[in-house]
Design an enzyme around this catalytic site. Structure first.
Site, PDB file in Angstrom:
ATOM      1  N   ASN A 202       0.803  -1.223   0.000  1.00 60.62           N
ATOM      2  CA  ASN A 202       0.000   0.000   0.000  1.00 60.62           C
ATOM      3  C   ASN A 202       0.840   1.279   0.000  1.00 60.62           C
ATOM      4  OD1 ASN A 202       1.026   0.003   2.559  1.00 60.62           O
ATOM      5  ND2 ASN A 202      -0.935  -0.316   3.606  1.00 60.62           N
ATOM      6  N   HIS A 359      31.915 -16.457 -33.573  1.00 62.02           N
ATOM      7  CA  HIS A 359      31.438 -16.864 -34.893  1.00 62.02           C
ATOM      8  C   HIS A 359      30.324 -15.915 -35.324  1.00 62.02           C
ATOM      9  CE1 HIS A 359      28.550 -19.371 -37.379  1.00 62.02           C
ATOM     10  NE2 HIS A 359      29.650 -19.422 -38.103  1.00 62.02           N
ATOM     11  N   GLU A 389      34.784 -12.572 -36.419  1.00 62.18           N
ATOM     12  CA  GLU A 389      34.575 -12.978 -37.809  1.00 62.18           C
ATOM     13  C   GLU A 389      33.925 -11.848 -38.594  1.00 62.18           C
ATOM     14  OE1 GLU A 389      32.848 -16.753 -40.362  1.00 62.18           O
ATOM     15  OE2 GLU A 389      32.095 -16.425 -38.334  1.00 62.18           O
ATOM     16  N   HIS A 404      25.345 -12.272 -43.403  1.00 65.03           N
ATOM     17  CA  HIS A 404      25.331 -13.731 -43.508  1.00 65.03           C
ATOM     18  C   HIS A 404      24.719 -14.067 -44.851  1.00 65.03           C
ATOM     19  CE1 HIS A 404      25.909 -17.678 -42.082  1.00 65.03           C
ATOM     20  NE2 HIS A 404      24.644 -17.968 -41.848  1.00 65.03           N
ATOM     21  N   LYS A 487      43.322 -13.013 -40.656  1.00 63.62           N
ATOM     22  CA  LYS A 487      43.288 -14.404 -41.104  1.00 63.62           C
ATOM     23  C   LYS A 487      42.406 -14.462 -42.341  1.00 63.62           C
ATOM     24  CE  LYS A 487      40.576 -17.699 -39.557  1.00 63.62           C
ATOM     25  NZ  LYS A 487      40.158 -18.396 -40.799  1.00 63.62           N
ATOM     26  N   SER A 575      41.071 -24.395 -40.712  1.00 61.50           N
ATOM     27  CA  SER A 575      39.750 -24.022 -40.224  1.00 61.50           C
ATOM     28  C   SER A 575      38.751 -25.101 -40.609  1.00 61.50           C
ATOM     29  CB  SER A 575      39.329 -22.674 -40.819  1.00 61.50           C
ATOM     30  OG  SER A 575      38.206 -22.160 -40.158  1.00 61.50           O
TER      31      SER A 575
END
Length: 833
Positions: A202, A359, A389, A404, A487, A575
């Site tokens: 309350n 990733h 990545e 992607h 890389k 990889s």
């Protein structure tokens, strides 16, 4: 806050210099501030933003949403200062003063609220106030909502660890005790204040008996009503009988929270007194906590900082309340405080380290429909990730994009990604960052990529004499501080330097689907029955330098690993998708381990994980794979293991592999992988639990039944070491359950093992997850320790840790006053839940 001792007839008071600053922020925020709300593709809208009266949500007006125009505090994920978000990047550079800009990230999809104030002081007020409110979240509903948000966006790592640990990094020496005491009291008092306010239905600033009963049920406390009533009456000392003020509630809570386990521990070292002298405290720290060089001065400092009674401080003694505060401080956490900083040798070759790797770093969710954001690079880099990545594809107007491929995920420019990496790569540590470039661009846009890399990263790419193609081993993280390594695969040698057309296909998880499709549709039946070692796959080599590399053409996986380990240069990287790597682990584990002693290998999730789920990284750590890439945006068990793995070295993203994995040969999957090495015996006494909440996904929430908790301990390491053990179930007690049970585990290679503490709520038809904490074996502290559950402010379990060396065959271990329960090993690493 610092508690002041309460004499009879007085009230409990609290004092904090920073409280006035925070309260001023709250007042300004509740009064309202005019700010510009930025939106994509518009100049911005001027709105009045204010904090509601309950301090539970941010509101603004005018708005067509009316009452729905709000953002709840428990949905906030992160508050950043300056022009850091995508929205700010889209607006012209220099349009707004960075000191007037801040961004609030919120909701399950991490929406951003981008705001600009009229002056820097207003921005600072809101940032300070919002961060304070976020730190105070502790009620179960908010925790459950916050945890669900973390399950999708776990990058604010600090919120996963107990608030005391993230606020004050500690060392296992005689420092920081003053900070520990202040932070502990601040967190406890803040939590108690919020608990009190939420129980006060309350809003009259008082709790009656019925509200106390409801609060105890919410806190999983099952005490006889007669006992509750007795404590209520003792705490109710003012003229308003039948209700408790906050100060009286604090006294009630302290009476209810008296720790029997800690009281008995204190009496055991105090010759049956109710306090410890400085000498008795020193004896406890040396014998039980295994602390070295404990001095009387240090013990007096502990008493001064943690004892609540001024009278006890004057006498130089530590009472039960002060002892409890000390035992619940970071000094007595299960995690070695020295491991909050870099503590390992950083002068070994890169191949001798596990390297924290991400990733599809740019994605915020699944692999099909989620958004791509540059913010993700900022978060993972600041969270310690050292290999990110970048998937490059041809974009409009000659501008390469990051996305992607062949999906509905959104796109961001390659340039903005590299600018973000350049800005955030070395904020929290200087150890090298590896960019894993997945290149799908035409030759012209590849030249644009190289141009952006040289222009934006500049000297960060220049390795000088640190490393070149004729080097016999990789350089160390220490030598490469402040450097960014690329890389990626170089162009074929037959192409001239001024070529304008051609194609370079880099590694892609989509290759896995393509290979499977070819295999299934092949007319040659023998292809379907070939063993892993005979399958014609194309793992590739990539050279750690600017856009350079080799191609391993026409060789099987096993042939390629053998050729690389015997003739390849250290700069060549193999990889693999997880499925191809698993074939190597299953059939050529020792050879794969030898390769990883000299060169790097990267393992990435299967293309079939469209939900961005993660594989178990331990399988590949066991054979020395360095770059085990996970979907950082997906919180859960695998990311918890990953965090624990790298916390052992200050969360810097590099963790030294055990010596047997750097030199020599052994089979990590046999029953006795290192017969010449002593085994470790880990003995854990699970003593008690504190303030364990109801399961986050409880359908009835606070109204649900009081939990029946039990603790499970799991070892994750070499297959021979993987096992579990659990305590009995304690019925109807989540507030202070007591188990007093011992669990024992034998470890053949403790250096790679992770110890996972899980709390479950027993149910007749199964069990419900309450919380967990995962710690590397090497980071465990000996003695009596608290294990704070990740993401839960006050929930913990109290344990005792001891470790013994075992030589020869494992038999019965005899320890004084300890009964050992031997655990049934789990059959195979994939049986771990």
């Amino acid at each position: 806050f610092v508690f002041v001792n309460r004499a009879p007839g007085t009230v409990l008071t609290s004092v904090s210099p920073c409280l006035f600053v925070v309260e001023r922020c709250m007042c300004v925020m509740q009064s309202g501030t005019q700010m510009v709300k930025l939106k994509a593709g518009s100049k911005g809208l001027v709105r009045l933003f204010y904090l509601d009266e309950h301090r539970s949500c941010i509101r603004w007006r005018p708005s067509r949403k009316s009452e729905r125009a709000k953002i709840t505090i428990d949905s906030l994920y992160k508050v950043t200062e300056g022009r850091q978000s995508d929205i700010f990047h889209r607006h012209a550079e220099g349009s707004f003063d960075p000191a007037c800009c801040f961004t609030v990230y919120h909701g399950n999809h991490m929406e951003s609220l981008d705001l600009v104030t009229s002056n820097p002081e207003e921005a600072r007020t809101w940032v300070t106030g919002l961060r304070y409110l976020m730190a105070g979240i502790s009620d179960e509903d908010s925790l459950a909502k916050r945890q669900r948000t973390h399950d999708q966006y776990p990058f604010k790592t600090n919120t996963h660890t107990h608030i005391l640990l993230t606020t004050v990094p500690s060392t296992h020496t005689h420092t920081h005790t003053h900070s520990h005491g202040c932070v502990l009291n601040l967190c406890v008092c803040r939590w108690m204040k919020q608990t009190f306010e939420e129980a006060d239905k309350n809003g009259d600033g008082l709790l009656n008996m019925e509200e106390i009963y409801q609060l105890l049920h919410k806190m999983n406390v099952n005490l006889p009503r007669r006992k509750v009533k007795h404590m209520f009456q003792e705490a109710d000392s003012d003229d308003q009988q039948g209700t408790l003020t906050f100060e009286e509630f604090s006294v009630f809570y302290k009476m209810m929270s008296l720790r029997r386990d800690l009281y008995l521990l204190l009496m055991g070292y105090s010759d049956r007194k109710d306090h410890l002298t400085a000498d008795e405290l020193a004896n406890f720290l040396r014998n039980e906590q295994k602390m070295m060089n404990v001095t009387t001065e240090y013990c007096l400092d502990v008493i001064d900082k943690f004892e609540l009674s001024e009278e006890n401080k004057q006498k130089g003694i530590l009472g039960i309340e002060g002892f409890t505060s000390f035992m619940r401080s970071p000094t007595c956490d299960v995690f070695n405080p020295e491991h909050h900083e870099v503590n390992q040798d950083m002068d070994q070759p890169l191949s001798s380290y596990y390297i924290s790797s991400s990733h599809n770093t740019y994605l915020t969710g699944d692999q099909l429909l989620s958004h791509s954001k540059t913010d993700m690079y900022a978060w993972v880099l600041q969270a310690g990730c050292r290999c990110v990545e970048v998937d490059c594809w041809d974009g409009p107007d000659g501008e390469p994009m990051v996305q992607h491929g062949y999906t509905l995920t959104s796109k961001i420019t390659f340039k903005s990604v590299i600018e973000t990496i350049d800005k955030y790569a070395f904020i929290n540590n200087r150890y090298p960052v590896i960019l894993s470039i997945e290149n799908h661009c035409c030759i012209q846009q590849q030249k644009k990529i190289a141009q952006y890399l040289r222009k934006i990263l500049g000297d960060k790419l220049d390795l000088g004499e640190t490393f070149h193609r004729d080097s016999k081993q990789l350089p160390s993280p220490h030598c490469l501080q402040g450097k960014i390594l690329i890389k990626g695969k170089r162009l074929p040698l037959y192409l001239s330097i001024d070529v304008e057309e051609g194609e370079v296909s880099d590694d892609d998880s989509a290759d896995e689907i393509e290979d499977d499709f070819k295999l299934k549709n092949s007319n040659v039946s023998c292809n379907r029955s070939k063993s892993c070692s005979d399958m014609q796959l194309n793992p590739f080599h990539t050279y750690i330098s600017v856009m350079a590399g080799d191609w391993c053409e026409g060789l099987s996986i096993n042939q390629c690993v053998l050729a690389a380990s015997e003739t390849g240069t250290p700069g060549n990287v193999l990889s693999f998708s997880e499925t191809r790597a698993q074939q190597l682990v299953n059939h050529r584990a020792e050879r794969f381990l030898c390769f990883n002693q000299r060169q790097l290998s990267r393992i990435y999730p299967s293309a079939y994980r469209i939900d961005s789920s993660n594989f178990n990284p331990q399988l590949y750590w066991n054979v020395g794979c360095q770059l085990v890439a996970l979907n950082y945006q997906t919180e859960g068990r695998m990311m918890q293991l990953n965090r624990a793995k790298f916390m052992v070295n200050g969360g810097c993203g590099y963790a030294l592999k055990p010596p047997p994995m750097c030199k020599g040969s052994f089979n990590p999957f046999c029953d006795d992988p290192l017969p010449a090495y002593p085994n470790k015996q880990l003995v854990l006494k699970i003593i008690s639990g504190q303030q364990l909440p109801k399961p986050p996904d409880s359908m009835l929430g606070d109204r649900g039944e009081i939990i029946d908790p039990f603790v499970e301990v799991e070892i994750i390491g070499l297959p021979v070491d993987c096992c579990k053990g659990q305590t009995r179930v304690v019925d109807d007690n989540g507030f202070n359950p007591v188990w007093e049970e011992n669990l024992s585990f034998t470890l053949h290679m403790a250096e790679v093992a992770l110890v996972r503490f899980l709390v479950w709520d027993h149910d007749p038809i199964g069990r419900d997850f309450v919380g967990q904490r995962t710690v590397a074996f090497g980071s465990l502290m000996p003695g009596y320790r608290h294990v704070y559950l990740e993401g839960l402010t006050e929930a913990s379990i109290f344990i005792h840790v001891s470790v013994h060396d075992i030589y020869g065959k494992v038999g019965t271990l005899h320890c004084s006053d300890i009964t050992l329960h031997y655990i049934t090993p789990v059959s195979g690493i994939f049986n771990i839940v």
